[in-house]
Design an enzyme around this catalytic site. Structure first.
Site, short mmCIF file in Angstrom:
data_model
loop_
_atom_site.label_atom_id
_atom_site.label_comp_id
_atom_site.label_asym_id
_atom_site.label_seq_id
_atom_site.Cartn_x
_atom_site.Cartn_y
_atom_site.Cartn_z
N TYR A 1 -1.21 -0.21 10.34
CA TYR A 1 -1.38 -0.65 8.95
C TYR A 1 -0.19 -0.18 8.11
O TYR A 1 0.40 -0.95 7.36
CB TYR A 1 -2.68 -0.09 8.40
CG TYR A 1 -3.02 -0.56 7.01
CD1 TYR A 1 -3.68 -1.77 6.80
CD2 TYR A 1 -2.72 0.22 5.89
CE1 TYR A 1 -4.02 -2.20 5.52
CE2 TYR A 1 -3.04 -0.20 4.61
CZ TYR A 1 -3.69 -1.41 4.44
OH TYR A 1 -4.02 -1.82 3.16
N SER B 1 0.85 -1.19 0.00
CA SER B 1 0.00 0.00 0.00
C SER B 1 0.89 1.24 0.00
O SER B 1 2.02 1.20 0.51
CB SER B 1 -0.89 0.01 1.25
OG SER B 1 -1.45 1.29 1.48
#
Length: 258
Positions: free
Chosen positions: A160, A147
């Protein structure tokens, strides 16, 4: 090797985690369309059965394995099943992931453990477990779905982002360490993609507008666009590409002050 063979996945054996929806489902669809045989992994049995029926109705060589990959024993059971089924592996796609969006001081320890176990530890351990299967052909691939949160702050929450940054660096390390075995390792780094995981924030019109304002292409990406990048990196045509973090982000990660 002719051009058609260079741009094909015909005959390849691929394992795709988190493969029943979103980016994982799109990658499995792409691989199957390009001639690969695919095993997908997910926790939800009903979703698995529904997706497998779609593929089986099209006579596509797909099968499934239900597992919670945040748990070591279930990762081991998965790789044992792959070993018994194929005895080797051409492609591993570490796509499974989850998120809990909070301020850093609000996370509980069990939430930290869940995100680390699901997003990072599962990928690391599956790379370890499948290594003997991947090195058999001397031309295999690992694709880690990361990501842009692993590159910069994007409001996903610190944990995350930490897992994705580590996944990027794991990809670089393995690309070097496993190159003598013919294992090419790359990460794909998406920005906002139209998936169930992103839907919770993208349904907010104000938030969506802020996302688009920071994206040069002025739109959210589609799962198929990530899948196309994954397919390319697994083809013979990409045989000299390893250790890269390929951003599929509409230009987000390179936009400065414009």
């Amino acid at each position: 090797m002719n051009i058609a063979e260079r741009w094909s996945l015909r005959g390849k054996k691929a394992l795709v985690t988190g493969g029943t929806k979103g980016i994982g489902k799109a990658i499995a669809d792409e691989f199957l369309a390009l001639g690969a045989e695919v095993v997908v992994v997910a926790r939800n049995t009903e979703e698995m059965q529904e997706v497998l029926k779609q593929w089986q109705d099209q006579n596509l060589p797909a099968s499934g394995f239900t597992a919670d990959l945040s748990k070591a024993a279930e990762r081991q059971a998965l790789v044992l099943a792959i070993t018994e089924k194929w005895g080797m592996l051409d492609i591993l796609v570490n796509n499974v992931g989850t998120n809990i969006r909070k301020k850093t001081d609000a996370y509980a320890e069990n939430e930290y453990d869940l995100l680390m176990d699901t997003n990072l530890k599962s990928a690391f351990h599956l790379c370890q477990l499948t290594y003997p299967l991947l090195k058999i052909t001397n031309q295999s691939r690992i694709i880690n779905i990361s990501s842009v949160s692993g590159l910069r702050h994007v409001r996903t929450g610190a944990i995350y982002g930490m897992t994705k940054a580590a996944l990027n660096h794991l990809s670089r390390y393995l690309a070097v360490e496993w190159a003598p075995d013919g294992i090419l390792v790359n990460a794909i780094v998406p920005w906002y993609i139209q998936t169930p995981l992103a839907e919770s924030v993208l349904k907010n019109p104000e938030y969506l507008q802020q996302v688009l304002a920071r994206t040069p292409l002025q739109r959210v990406g589609q799962p198929e666009e990530v899948a196309a990048a994954a397919a390319f990196l697994c083809m013979p045509a990409a045989s000299y590409i390893t250790g890269q973090c390929l951003a599929v982000d509409g230009g987000f990660s390179v936009q400065g002050f414009s």
